[in-house]
Scaffold this motif. Sequence first.
Motif, short mmCIF file in Angstrom:
data_model
loop_
_atom_site.label_atom_id
_atom_site.label_comp_id
_atom_site.label_asym_id
_atom_site.label_seq_id
_atom_site.Cartn_x
_atom_site.Cartn_y
_atom_site.Cartn_z
N LEU A 177 9.17 24.59 32.26
CA LEU A 177 7.87 23.87 33.09
C LEU A 177 6.69 23.15 32.24
N SER A 178 6.24 24.01 31.36
CA SER A 178 5.24 23.74 30.28
C SER A 178 5.32 22.38 29.50
N GLN A 179 6.79 22.17 29.66
CA GLN A 179 7.26 20.62 28.65
C GLN A 179 7.58 19.62 29.57
N LYS A 180 7.38 19.97 31.02
CA LYS A 180 7.78 18.98 31.91
C LYS A 180 6.56 18.79 32.93
N ILE A 181 5.44 19.40 32.66
CA ILE A 181 4.05 19.28 33.57
C ILE A 181 3.15 18.76 32.63
N GLU A 182 2.32 17.70 33.27
CA GLU A 182 0.80 17.21 32.76
C GLU A 182 0.11 17.57 33.72
N PHE A 183 -1.32 17.48 33.31
CA PHE A 183 -2.38 17.68 34.19
C PHE A 183 -3.16 16.46 34.23
N GLU A 184 -3.78 16.13 35.56
CA GLU A 184 -4.68 15.13 35.60
C GLU A 184 -5.89 15.57 36.07
N CYS A 185 -6.01 16.96 36.53
CA CYS A 185 -6.92 17.77 36.99
C CYS A 185 -7.24 18.75 35.63
N LYS A 186 -8.12 19.68 35.97
CA LYS A 186 -8.57 20.72 35.06
C LYS A 186 -7.00 21.42 34.45
N ILE A 187 -7.03 21.61 33.28
CA ILE A 187 -5.85 22.12 32.72
C ILE A 187 -6.02 23.52 32.63
N PHE A 188 -5.17 24.54 32.88
CA PHE A 188 -5.08 25.72 32.41
C PHE A 188 -3.76 26.25 31.94
N ASP A 197 0.63 34.00 41.21
CA ASP A 197 -1.19 34.27 40.84
C ASP A 197 -1.48 32.88 41.05
N CYS A 198 -0.68 31.85 41.45
CA CYS A 198 -1.50 30.35 41.53
C CYS A 198 -0.52 29.46 42.19
N LEU A 199 -0.99 28.23 42.49
CA LEU A 199 -0.08 27.14 43.43
C LEU A 199 -0.53 26.00 42.67
N LEU A 200 0.52 25.33 42.22
CA LEU A 200 0.19 23.95 41.51
C LEU A 200 0.83 22.88 42.52
N LEU A 201 0.22 21.89 42.72
CA LEU A 201 0.58 20.67 43.53
C LEU A 201 0.61 19.52 42.51
N SER A 202 1.83 18.79 42.71
CA SER A 202 2.06 17.64 41.83
C SER A 202 2.61 16.46 42.35
N ARG A 203 2.58 15.45 41.78
CA ARG A 203 3.42 14.19 42.11
C ARG A 203 4.66 14.09 41.15
N PRO A 204 5.83 13.94 41.72
CA PRO A 204 7.08 14.13 40.90
C PRO A 204 7.27 12.73 40.22
N LYS A 205 7.54 12.61 38.89
CA LYS A 205 7.79 11.47 38.41
C LYS A 205 9.21 11.50 37.73
N GLU A 206 9.70 10.46 37.08
CA GLU A 206 11.07 10.29 36.87
C GLU A 206 11.40 11.22 35.67
N GLY A 207 12.49 11.46 35.56
CA GLY A 207 12.99 12.53 34.49
C GLY A 207 12.82 13.85 34.70
N GLY A 208 12.47 14.39 35.90
CA GLY A 208 12.00 15.87 36.39
C GLY A 208 10.92 16.26 35.83
N ARG A 209 9.86 15.32 35.44
CA ARG A 209 8.50 15.53 35.38
C ARG A 209 7.34 15.56 36.37
N PHE A 210 6.41 16.28 36.12
CA PHE A 210 5.23 16.55 37.22
C PHE A 210 3.94 16.27 36.68
N VAL A 211 3.13 15.66 37.51
CA VAL A 211 1.79 15.32 37.34
C VAL A 211 0.80 16.29 38.25
N VAL A 212 0.38 17.37 37.68
CA VAL A 212 -0.64 18.29 38.42
C VAL A 212 -1.79 17.64 39.01
#
Length: 520
Positions: free
Chosen positions: A296-307, A348-363
């Motif tokens: 998941l760390s390779q598929k997820i990017e953050f547009e908000c505060k990163i953790f 311990d947490c919940l991420l809400l993302s917009r799905p993108k092509e190629g199985g990627r996500f923008v949190v």
Amino acid sequence: MENFKRRHSKLINSSRLLYQEYSDVVLNKAIQSQKRVDSFTEDIESSFPSSPRLRRKVLSPQDSYLQRLSVSSNASLWQDIPMIRGSRMLLNMSRDEQKLQEAKFELIMSEASYLRSLNVAVDHFQRSAELQAMLTNQERQWLFSRLHDVRDVSASFLFDLEEKFEEDMFTFHVCDVALKHAPEFRRVYLPYVTNQTYQEQTFQRLLNGNAGFQQVLERLESDPVCQRLSLKSFLILPFQRITRLKLLLQNILKRTRPGSEEEVQATQAYDALEKLIKDCNENVQRMKSTEELIYLSQKIEFECKIFPLISQSRRLVKCGELTALDFNTLSPKWKVTTRPIYLHLFNDCLLLSRPKEGGRFVVFDHAAFSDVRGEKCEMKLHGTNKNVFRLFLLQNYQRKRVEFLFRTETHSEKLRWISALAPPRGELDLLECPDAPQVQCIKTYKARENDELALEKADIIMVMQYSNDGWMEGVKLSDRERGWFPSEHVELISSKQARQKNLKEEQRVKNAKQQVFCKK
């Protein structure tokens, strides 16, 4: 283990059935036994846990029973032993005492069948020169792990069980033997089960990408010694056996006399197996979670505060794409617009993302699990907006309260999300739910998602809720594990007396553990 080669089981050939089929027959009989209790037609003979029956041979009466079994095609009941059948001691035994001896004999006979299958797994598959030539050293390690060690421990365990049985066929004990071997079980089963993820991945990769492996495997599996059973069915035997062994010990414990030394030994042996299985499951879950987080760390990017996403204690609870419903309150008809949002719910947490092509996500938002709530939606919506629920972030990463309205494709998905988003629950007190529905598993179910419950035949499950599209959420009585499963894999236990009996037996185990481990 040094004298392993000098030890030869007399029961190893007591049945033509390998453990895979033997276990299936026994579990089917357990299902039928529960049905008889449910319909109030249980009789004395059919209530005993029985073993698979095949045609018998005529044997010399002077042979010992174990020698007779070793050349017989029948895995018999304890009460069928010529020395036992019709004896004064058997006639003087109560029905419960007879059931206890049958339960102990079942443990011995099933271990013999298990060892027979392990011999095929090691001698026919693992040591096959043809198969070895198709594998690298790493692939051999991942595919077979320490299977030969598992086999050796089973052989030693069975030998000691047989010795106990021959010492006194009428009142033999097995739980002290299981307790003695518990450290060896832990030594071999923990690494074997922990390797499960690598084993499955390696097997699938070889099956899909190695033509030579496929050809050799087909030849090996077609050999009569395998009885048309696949290599995979042999590789998963240790997972199945260690769980089954715990249940066999539990069954013995339920039938021991309260306060007896045998009850103490049964409780200690059962507890040792229970802890081993818990550690095995935690190791498997930890490895699976780490792999999921790395992926998941390779598929997820953050547009908000990163953790940082990767954490040793973090595990994925549930994930999936939902449809968010947004209402335009300025419109006179409350126009509804929709957008896809992907949820990754961790412990311990919940991420809400917009799905993108190629199985990627923008949190775009996230919150701590303790600040998340899911609730049923009582709003009456028209059209396709039926399976809806509310999601509240009591405090998101900006310390703001946020609310979403989500629609799922099915009723079960809606209930599963609400259940997954609920605060952590304490251990369920079964006696506080005497009227809760119970079901029995009639067809094995392998969990496909993290919130699902894996089921084996004859498992008894207390149902907590069910959907209108064929799913149930329940708690297994044997280990208190909770999760969702398809209703087509279970049958309802309709008798109130049968349900009460199941609860009483589980409470019996709990009370025994408290007596043994809470003594001052």
